[in-house]
Structure formats: structure tokens, C-alpha cells
Design a protein around this motif. Structure first.
Motif, mmCIF file in Angstrom:
data_model
loop_
_atom_site.group_PDB
_atom_site.id
_atom_site.type_symbol
_atom_site.label_atom_id
_atom_site.label_comp_id
_atom_site.label_asym_id
_atom_site.label_seq_id
_atom_site.Cartn_x
_atom_site.Cartn_y
_atom_site.Cartn_z
ATOM 1 N N ASP A 143 -26.407 61.933 113.836
ATOM 2 C CA ASP A 143 -25.371 60.901 113.942
ATOM 3 C C ASP A 143 -24.104 61.313 113.178
ATOM 4 N N HIS A 325 -24.700 64.586 104.856
ATOM 5 C CA HIS A 325 -26.106 64.956 104.750
ATOM 6 C C HIS A 325 -26.167 66.477 104.682
ATOM 7 N N TRP A 350 -31.314 65.612 109.349
ATOM 8 C CA TRP A 350 -31.115 64.280 109.943
ATOM 9 C C TRP A 350 -32.234 64.004 110.940
ATOM 10 N N ASN A 392 -32.921 64.215 105.243
ATOM 11 C CA ASN A 392 -32.604 62.796 105.393
ATOM 12 C C ASN A 392 -33.367 62.209 106.585
ATOM 13 N N GLU A 393 -34.076 61.134 106.311
ATOM 14 C CA GLU A 393 -34.838 60.421 107.349
ATOM 15 C C GLU A 393 -35.712 61.359 108.182
ATOM 16 N N ASN A 443 -33.646 54.273 102.877
ATOM 17 C CA ASN A 443 -32.588 53.881 103.807
ATOM 18 C C ASN A 443 -33.085 52.659 104.564
ATOM 19 N N TYR A 445 -31.799 48.985 106.916
ATOM 20 C CA TYR A 445 -30.675 48.298 107.582
ATOM 21 C C TYR A 445 -30.995 46.846 107.920
ATOM 22 N N TYR A 449 -29.839 46.650 112.171
ATOM 23 C CA TYR A 449 -30.767 47.088 113.214
ATOM 24 C C TYR A 449 -31.978 46.170 113.226
ATOM 25 N N GLU A 487 -29.276 54.128 101.573
ATOM 26 C CA GLU A 487 -28.375 53.727 102.674
ATOM 27 C C GLU A 487 -28.628 52.270 102.975
ATOM 28 N N TRP A 532 -23.939 52.618 103.007
ATOM 29 C CA TRP A 532 -23.580 53.382 104.197
ATOM 30 C C TRP A 532 -22.409 52.672 104.841
ATOM 31 N N ARG A 548 -22.410 53.117 119.296
ATOM 32 C CA ARG A 548 -21.389 53.704 118.417
ATOM 33 C C ARG A 548 -20.021 53.545 119.077
ATOM 34 N N ASN A 553 -19.276 56.402 113.986
ATOM 35 C CA ASN A 553 -20.149 55.547 113.193
ATOM 36 C C ASN A 553 -19.196 54.661 112.386
ATOM 37 N N LYS A 555 -19.609 52.180 110.233
ATOM 38 C CA LYS A 555 -20.062 51.431 109.054
ATOM 39 C C LYS A 555 -19.249 51.775 107.809
HETATM 40 C C1 ADA Z 1 -29.348 56.570 109.228
HETATM 41 C C2 ADA Z 1 -28.743 57.911 108.909
HETATM 42 C C3 ADA Z 1 -27.242 57.873 108.807
HETATM 43 C C4 ADA Z 1 -26.654 56.976 109.872
HETATM 44 C C5 ADA Z 1 -27.204 55.568 109.724
HETATM 45 C C6 ADA Z 1 -26.702 54.594 110.780
HETATM 46 O O1 ADA Z 1 -29.884 55.907 108.200
HETATM 47 O O2 ADA Z 1 -29.281 58.484 107.761
HETATM 48 O O3 ADA Z 1 -26.756 59.180 108.939
HETATM 49 O O4 ADA Z 1 -26.972 57.478 111.119
HETATM 50 O O5 ADA Z 1 -28.599 55.623 109.894
HETATM 51 O O6 ADA Z 1 -25.513 54.334 110.800
HETATM 52 O O7 ADA Z 1 -27.516 54.117 111.561
#
Ligand code: ADA
Length: 582
Positions: A143, A325, A350, A392-393, A443, A445, A449, A487, A532, A548, A553, A555
Motif C-alpha cells: 500500500d 516501512h 508489507w 510489517n503486518e 496495528n 483500525y 475497517y 498504527e 497512521w 483508496r 492512502n 489517512k
Molecule cells: C496497514 C499497513 C499500512 C497501511 C494501512 C492502511 O496497517 O501497515 O501500510 O496500508 O494498513 O491504511 O490500511
């Protein structure tokens, strides 16, 4: 000024500037012969060719070339700070090295004899196409946009021969009164009778007697020597980021063989129960995740943009940044050292979840280990870096992932026993590897999400999620170590103001992040947060981009041009309610 280490006695040339450029598109990169390339354009180094409007969004082979000559009758080191996604370097038509680690530096040494009779043509071939065989560390579903080019500075340096000082890595043994250990890595063996002198800051130099060590502090095939120094050295802390330099010189028969200057800070990082401590004092980590990204430059940010970014993070009342990342631009780490910002540095990764491709694939695993070790060795002396991470993740809920997670955590500890190790998980409830970490990084959300679709503003999920995370860690016996929310966030389109405060509005993001920050500040059980994210960033386009808008992205607390959204003031208000830390 270039980043440390400084080898001031060595003839050195920055190769940053304008290079010849040719875009070869969908060519077979293995069949490229530099002398046959038609260079019909010019390009900035460092820079991303596909951030320039002429090549925007193009995937294929980009070629950069310029002449180089020897600066002395000596071997030379070519260092390319970072490139993407795959790179091969040629001198004339001879391939010198191939680099498969995007965002990591590449160094190659060219023998003196090879450089006689110059100038020679230096060609850097980069390929920004996704190809899991050749370049498995960056995949199309990540991402964030995968740019092509030479992202970071290029230097050309004549080297002392046959022995030289590579690095001096400085470890704080005790903060007060200060005691440091210097581990000197050499390439080649020092001649008999070599003596050593060191100088701290602008003080007088004095003799030291480094002794051989079996510490693994280098990738080079030279010896490691160590010496200890006790002295009056003011400590480094976020509130008072005092830096020192150490210069080491090697002498033989009255002649200086080589010298290096490194910059460091005297500080400790420890974990105590749920806290992360700097110099023994708990510090609440208040910060953001930050991509090195800008619409005009991709990840090849100019220095003034790095300065602006660090200042904006501080303006949020922040003291912490997660370098998401990938390994960070050393100039950004220099700034963090100078401004007292604390950094979570991680290697490139990622969402790698595939048992076969990722966890039963030796090539992928070896490259992960290599890039992570490289990051640790590169950034070792930055006091701002307080924890290391990777993947990451990644697929940490899969039993197959265990051995790579073990290799990575152990690999880091072999090279650096002084900083906590972590990785950002998205599988808290099912994660199988958290016992390997010193800090649990989650991480999550909530209220974004998979939020309850029947509730218009599901912000209550934030508190519920934090409660659930804490309960789970307690049940797993993992509440003996710090919990970092690595995150959390919500998307907002810059300028989209909405009295309903609906999803994608600046208002919803403001309310979301305000609640997140208040909760983090109130809970002693949470060591900190990396929101994030710092600013909006270009990401994948095509079908993946349906979640997106604009193929960004969204956020960011700032948009991609660093214009603040409403959330910026709300975050600042929440973060500043607490003392700024140590
Ligand atoms: C994940 C990821 C980020 C970004 C985020 C998102 O946690 O690590 O890079 O993609 O989600 O905005 O959904």
C-alpha cells in the motif's frame, strides 16, 4: 554536510547532480549493454525517474550514466544510498554489482588497476517492474507506490589500501558517569606497529589500545577491535538531544593510515514492565508513521522537505516516528538525532503472508535477513533510533512463519543487544511470534475497517478495541512488556468538510484521532502510539485503489503537500496534555 561516518582524509566526490538518462521500457534487463544505450534525456540523482511527469507511472528499465575518474591511484568505493526496485551497476560494459535490496545502500569497491586510463563510464541500470524472482522484497500489493530510480545520494571515494577503517560503532555502556564502548571494524589487517588515537568532540586526541573482539559488527571480512572510554559526556535525551563525535585515527611509522569520525549520543533504551524508558525514565511515545514520499519526488525527498517533516511531527506535540516501512534516509535520522525525535526503524516489508513464497523460500528469507542486518549496521550510532522492526503486518499467525521471525529477531540481537526488537502485527489475537519481541506492536483500525456498518459514527469501537487488546495480552501472559499501537487511523480527503462528520471527512478523522490520542495518553498500559499516518501518500492504482480515493492512502494528518487537516490541532491538543517526556 554528508551523513556520518565521515572519512575526511579520503579523496571523496559526491556524484549527485545531473546524469544522462535513457528509459528503455519493457526491455530484457539482463540483455542491457551500457555502450549501446541511447541516452536521450537528463535526470537528477538522487531522484525517481517515474516521479517526473514525463515518465510518471511508467514501469520498465531506467538507465543513468556519467563519467568517473580515479581520485587517486587507489581502490575506490562507489556507494549508492538507495535505489528501487532492482539495480545493476556497470563500469564501462562490465557489471560490477547487482542490488536486490530496495531502500538499502549498495557499496562496491573498484580495484585501482581497473580505474587507470580513465575516465570511465559509470552506468546504473534500475528496473521498477515487479518481478518476484529478481526483486522479491517489493510486491505490487504493497500500500505505497513503488518508485524507480536512484533514491539517495551517490558517493565516489578513494580508499586507503590494503587496510582501512570501515566504521566505529559506539555503544553506551553506562549513561552517568558516561562510559562507552567503541567497536572498530576494519577491512584488511592493520600493519604491524599500527597505533591508534581517538578524539571525542573537539578535545585533544589520546592514544587507545583497541583489542580484538569476536563481536559481529560488519559485513566486511576484516577484524573487529574494541576499546572503552569513560569520560564526561553529557547524555542524549528527547528533551536535550546532546550529540558527540568520536574520531579514530590509525597511524604507522608516523604516517596516518586512515581516520573516521562518527556521531553518537550517550543514552540507554530499556523496557520496564509496560514502559519504554530512555536513560531509565519512562517516556510516552507520541507520534506518527511516516512514509518518505512526496508527489514531486517519490521517496527521494530534498533536505528541506525532510526538515519540514521533522518540524511538523514536533509541531503535533510528537516525540516519536515510525519509519514505515523501510530503512530510513540517514539525513532524516540525523535530523531526528538533532531534534530529539525517537524512531522505530524497520526493514522493508508489507503484508507478506504466503507460506510458500515467503516462509519456505530461502532466497526471500535470506534477503530479509540481509536487509535487516544492513539497517542495523547502518543506523547503529543514531541515538534517535530506539527500536528495530521488520515484516510489517507479515504472516505472523502462520506456524510456517516462525523460523523467519526467529532468524530476524536473533539476527538483530546478534548485531545489537542494546535496543528492543519488535514487529508490527495485524494479527494480535492469532499471532504466534509475539514472545520473540521486547515490545508488542499492534496495528489496528477500529472505527474504520470492518466497523459496524449499521452505526454511522462507530467511534466507540476505539475504546472497546483497546480493552480487547489489553485483555488478550493479559491472557497470553504478554502484559509484562510494553504495548505500542504501531498504527491506527482513519481516512480523510483534504478539504472535505462535512457537518455530518461522515467517513472521509476531515471532521470524522479529527474526532477519531482525538479519541485515540486521549485514550493512549490516559492508559498507563499503553507505551505509545504511531498514528497512521503523517501525510497522505500515493499508493497502488487500478482495481486495488477502490478503497483508496485518488490512488492515495488518505489517512494523513497532513495531505501529500503537508497541508494540515483538522486532525492536526486535535492531535496536538491531546499529545500536549502530557509532559513532553524525558
Ligand atoms: C496497514 C499497513 C499500512 C497501511 C494501512 C492502511 O496497517 O501497515 O501500510 O496500508 O494498513 O491504511 O490500511
Amino acid at each position: 554536510m554528508p551523513s556520518y561516518p565521515h572519512h575526511s582524509d579520503r579523496p571523496t566526490l559526491s556524484l549527485d547532480g545531473l546524469w544522462d538518462f535513457g528509459f528503455l521500457g519493457e526491455t530484457d534487463v539482463e540483455a542491457v549493454t551500457p555502450s549501446t544505450i541511447a541516452f536521450d534525456d537528463r535526470m537528477a540523482v538522487p531522484g525517481c525517474f517515474d516521479a517526473a511527469p514525463r515518465y510518471a507511472g511508467r514501469r520498465g528499465v531506467g538507465t543513468y550514466a556519467r563519467d568517473v575518474s580515479a581520485l587517486a591511484d587507489a581502490p575506490h568505493r562507489l556507494r549508492i544510498g538507495a535505489a528501487g526496485l532492482w539495480m545493476r551497476v556497470y563500469l564501462d560494459d562490465e557489471a560490477l554489482a547487482t542490488h536486490r535490496l530496495p531502500y538499502s545502500p549498495m557499496e562496491v569497491v573498484v580495484p585501482a588497476a581497473r580505474l587507470r586510463g580513465g575516465p570511465h563510464r559509470l552506468t546504473v541500470v534500475v528496473d521498477n517492474r515487479f518481478d518476484f524472482e529478481r526483486s522479491p522484497l517489493f510486491e505490487p500489493y504493497f500500500d505505497f507506490h513503488a518508485y524507480g530510480g536512484v533514491f539517495r545520494s551517490v558517493t565516489w571515494q578513494a580508499l586507503p589500501d590494503p587496510c582501512r577503517i570501515d566504521r566505529v560503532r559506539i555503544t553506551t555502556v553506562r549513561v552517568t558517569p558516561a562510559s562507552i564502548e567503541a567497536a572498530v571494524t576494519l577491512v584488511g589487517q592493520p600493519p604491524a606497529g599500527t597505533t591508534w588515537r581517538t578524539r571525542i568532540d573537539a578535545g585533544e586526541s589520546f592514544a587507545v589500545t583497541p583489542t580484538p573482539s569476536d563481536r559481529t559488527t560488519t559485513d566486511a571480512d576484516g577484524a573487529t577491535l574494541t576499546f572503552r572510554h569513560d569520560g564526561e559526556l553529557e547524555p542524549w535525551s528527547p528533551g536535550r538531544p546532546v550529540l558527540h563525535t568520536l574520531t579514530l585515527e590509525a597511524w604507522v611509522n608516523g604516517e596516518k593510515l586512515d581516520a573516521v569520525t562518527e556521531r553518537f549520543g550517550v543514552r540507554s533504551v530499556t523496557t520496564r514492565g509496560r514502559d519504554v524508558c530512555i536513560n531509565g525514565e519512562p517516556v510516552k511515545l507520541k507520534g506518527v508513521c511516516r512514509h518518505e514520499a512526496h508527489p514531486h519526488y517519490g521517496p527521494a525527498l530534498p533536505l528541506d522537505q525532510l526538515v519540514a517533516d521533522a518540524q511538523l511531527i514536533a509541531s503535533l506535540g510528537g516525540n516519536f516516528v515510525r519509519g514505515s516501512h523501510y530503512p530510513q534516509d540517514p539525513r532524516f535520522l540525523d535530523l531526528c538525532d538533532e531534534l530529539g525525535l525517537l524512531v522505530f526503524e524497520e526493514s522493508l516489508g508489507w503484508g507478506q503472508h504466503k507460506p510458500e513464497a515467503h516462509f519456505a523460500n530461502d532466497d526471500f528469507a535470506d534477503l530479509q535477513v540481509q536487509q535487516t542486518r544492513r539497517m542495523v549496521l547502518e543506523s547503529y550510532n543514531h541515538p534517535s533510533v530506539i527500536m528495530w522492526g521488520f515484516l510489517n503486518e507479515g504472516g505472523s499467525k502462520l506456524p510456517e512463519s516462525r523460523s523467519l521471525y526467529q532468524r530476524l529477531t536473533q539476527g538483530i540481537r546478534d548485531h545489537d543487544a542494546t535496543r528492543p526488537v519488535t514487529y508490527a502485527t495485524m494479527f494480535l489475537l492469532e499471532d504466534l511470534n509475539l514472545d520473540l519481541c521486547d515490545i508488542v506492536s499492534v496495528n489496528t483500525y477500529p472505527a474504520w475497517y470492518a466497523a459496524d456498518a449499521t452505526v454511522e459514527r462507530p467511534l466507540h469501537e476505539i475504546t472497546q478495541r483497546f480493552d480487547a487488546v489489553e485483555k488478550h495480552l493479559h491472557e497470553q501472559g504478554l502484559d509484562d512488556r510494553p504495548l505500542l499501537i504501531s498504527e491506527i487511523g482513519a481516512g480523510a480527503i483534504y478539504g472535505w468538510r462535512d457537518p455530518h462528520a461522515a467517513h472521509w471527512s476531515e471532521e470524522y478523522q479529527r474526532d477519531h484521532l482525538a479519541l485515540v490520542c486521549r485514550e493512549v495518553m490516559q492508559r498507563d498500559t499503553i507505551a505509545g502510539v504511531a498514528l497512521w499516518q503523517f501525510c497522505d501518500c500515493r499508493t497502488y492504482s487500478g482495481g486495488h485503489a477502490l478503497k483508496r480515493p485518488r490512488a492515495f492512502n488518505n489517512k494523513g494528518i497532513f495531505d501529500e503537500y503537508r497541508r494540515p487537516k483538522l486532525a492536526a490541532d486535535a492531535v496536538r491538543a491531546a499529545f500536549e496534555r502530557v509532559d513532553p517526556g524525558a
